[in-house]
Structures are given as C-alpha cells and as structure tokens.
Design a protein around this motif. Structure first.
Motif, PDB file in Angstrom:
ATOM      1  N   ILE A 179       0.852  -1.392   0.026  1.00  0.00           N
ATOM      2  CA  ILE A 179       0.023  -0.056   0.149  1.00  0.00           C
ATOM      3  C   ILE A 179       0.944   1.414  -0.087  1.00  0.00           C
ATOM      4  CG2 ILE A 179      -1.738   1.360   1.401  1.00  0.00           C
ATOM      5  CD1 ILE A 179      -2.809  -1.243  -0.159  1.00  0.00           C
ATOM      6  N   PRO A 180       2.008   1.354   0.719  1.00  0.00           N
ATOM      7  CA  PRO A 180       2.838   2.523   0.939  1.00  0.00           C
ATOM      8  C   PRO A 180       3.365   2.884  -0.557  1.00  0.00           C
ATOM      9  CG  PRO A 180       2.986   1.435   2.839  1.00  0.00           C
ATOM     10  CD  PRO A 180       2.247   0.610   1.981  1.00  0.00           C
ATOM     11  N   GLY A 181       3.686   1.729  -1.308  1.00  0.00           N
ATOM     12  CA  GLY A 181       4.438   1.941  -2.519  1.00  0.00           C
ATOM     13  C   GLY A 181       3.496   2.494  -3.573  1.00  0.00           C
ATOM     14  N   LEU A 182       2.242   2.062  -3.618  1.00  0.00           N
ATOM     15  CA  LEU A 182       1.254   2.535  -4.527  1.00  0.00           C
ATOM     16  C   LEU A 182       0.888   3.830  -4.131  1.00  0.00           C
ATOM     17  CD1 LEU A 182      -1.221  -0.963  -4.500  1.00  0.00           C
ATOM     18  CD2 LEU A 182       0.262  -0.221  -6.364  1.00  0.00           C
ATOM     19  N   ALA A 183       0.768   4.279  -2.960  1.00  0.00           N
ATOM     20  CA  ALA A 183       0.445   5.740  -2.678  1.00  0.00           C
ATOM     21  C   ALA A 183       1.630   6.546  -3.117  1.00  0.00           C
ATOM     22  CB  ALA A 183       0.007   5.581  -1.166  1.00  0.00           C
ATOM     23  N   SER A 184       2.766   6.114  -3.013  1.00  0.00           N
ATOM     24  CA  SER A 184       3.845   7.001  -3.017  1.00  0.00           C
ATOM     25  C   SER A 184       4.124   7.175  -4.787  1.00  0.00           C
ATOM     26  CB  SER A 184       5.375   6.316  -2.640  1.00  0.00           C
ATOM     27  OG  SER A 184       5.588   5.409  -3.286  1.00  0.00           O
ATOM     28  N   LYS A 185       3.532   6.089  -5.555  1.00  0.00           N
ATOM     29  CA  LYS A 185       3.587   5.964  -6.964  1.00  0.00           C
ATOM     30  C   LYS A 185       2.360   7.045  -7.502  1.00  0.00           C
ATOM     31  CE  LYS A 185       6.071   1.778  -7.415  1.00  0.00           C
ATOM     32  NZ  LYS A 185       5.909   0.345  -7.584  1.00  0.00           N
ATOM     33  N   GLY A 186       1.422   7.308  -6.725  1.00  0.00           N
ATOM     34  CA  GLY A 186       0.371   8.107  -7.178  1.00  0.00           C
ATOM     35  C   GLY A 186      -0.677   7.247  -7.416  1.00  0.00           C
ATOM     36  N   GLN A 187      -0.683   5.934  -7.436  1.00  0.00           N
ATOM     37  CA  GLN A 187      -1.707   4.845  -7.652  1.00  0.00           C
ATOM     38  C   GLN A 187      -3.075   4.785  -6.601  1.00  0.00           C
ATOM     39  OE1 GLN A 187       0.102   1.069  -8.737  1.00  0.00           O
ATOM     40  NE2 GLN A 187       1.248   2.152 -10.351  1.00  0.00           N
ATOM     41  N   ILE A 188      -2.810   5.387  -5.560  1.00  0.00           N
ATOM     42  CA  ILE A 188      -3.745   5.597  -4.613  1.00  0.00           C
ATOM     43  C   ILE A 188      -3.742   7.217  -4.328  1.00  0.00           C
ATOM     44  CG2 ILE A 188      -4.919   5.222  -2.326  1.00  0.00           C
ATOM     45  CD1 ILE A 188      -3.221   2.709  -2.307  1.00  0.00           C
TER      46      ILE A 188
END
Length: 183
Positions: free
Chosen positions: A150-159
């Motif tokens: 989840i943190p990686g998805l958020a940092s990539k702008g996917q969340i």
C-alpha cells in the motif's frame, strides 16, 4: 478566533451537495459571505482485510479529475440508514464480498474549512465472496493487495483519492498498531 454567523442562504441544492452562502463576521477581517458545502448523506469508507494481511482495493476511473487509481470500498448512507448497514451494503455492491465483522476505526471532517462533510471509516474482516459486484459502474477490477504494498502504491500516485488515502493511512499507521484493533 471564533467566527460569528449572521445567517445563511441556500444557493444550490441536490441529492449530492448543497451550497450555502454564510454571512460571517471574522475577527480582524470583518463581515464576508463564506461558501459552505453540506452533504445530504453521511460518507463512509472501509478498509477490507483478509487473514493473509491483504487489503481489498477497487481500480477505477474518476471522471472529474480524469485519473485512474486504487480505492477502498466507500459510499453514502441513505437517510435514516444505520452506517454499519450502509458500509456492509457498499462493500457487497462494489466488490461482490459480503462483510463479516465490521468495526469502527475513526471518523473525521474531510474539508473543515468549507464543508460539513464527515467521513466514518470502518475495518471490515471475515468476508465471503458471493459473486460479481452488483454495481458494475464502481470499478474496472477488484484485487486483494498485500498491505505491505500500500505505501508503494500511494507513493507512485496509484492511490490518490483522499478518502482512500486517509482510511488506509489510518489503518496502517494507527489502527492496526493499537489496542482497539480487532484481528
């Protein structure tokens, strides 16, 4: 400083949003008309997890921002509908999973400077897959994503959806590590 209200007038009203102009007196500034948005229904989000430390996410397009991203199941409670019942309904309609245990995580004001919008976030566990989502407009795909991703998805702008970011951040950073968390 506390503002003083001298009344408000309705500018626009719908089932989705109401727009008001509030006549307020702001100390050191004076009297102005301030826009206020009210929402006719309660807003709800859920972080749905399983026993493999995964989170259920919906991949969807938001036309207003013309963006794609992962989101948590969310929605509105109908007037006089119990919020827990409403989040159960939303999870099932949007994902095809029937909620088992539903636990309140937190509630927060989403836009305190301009709106009364308040979100209530739930942790949902022990789900049973009952079939395809009944509301096919909600997402293009549904996936169980490892919580560690989840943190990686958020940092990539996917969340990038605010209610999803808030619910997931609260779950990962506060709720999951607290004494009130239910596993």
């Amino acid at each position: 400083m506390r503002w003083t209200s001298h009344g408000r007038r309705l500018v626009y009203e719908s089932d989705w949003v109401n727009v008001w102009l509030e006549d307020v007196d702001i100390p050191t500034i004076g009297r102005i008309e301030h826009h206020v948005l009210t929402m006719p229904r309660a807003s709800l989000t859920s972080v749905v997890t399983d026993d493999q430390d995964r989170v259920l996410l919906l991949w969807r397009h938001r036309f207003i921002t013309d963006t794609w991203g992962w989101e948590v199941p969310a929605g509105w409670a109908d007037p006089d509908e119990d919020p827990e019942h409403a989040i159960r309904r939303e999870v099932e309609e949007e994902s095809g999973y029937r909620a088992g245990r539903v636990t309140l995580m937190t509630a927060y004001n989403a836009l305190s400077g301009i709106s009364t919008m308040r979100f209530t976030s739930y942790h949902v566990t022990d789900c049973t897959h009952i079939g395809a989502p009944t509301d096919i407009t909600e997402s293009s795909k549904i996936e169980w994503v490892p919580a560690k991703d989840i943190p990686g998805l958020a940092s990539k702008g996917q969340i990038s959806d605010g209610p999803s970011l808030t619910a997931l951040s609260y779950y990962l950073g506060i709720y999951r590590n607290s004494d009130t968390a239910v596993s």
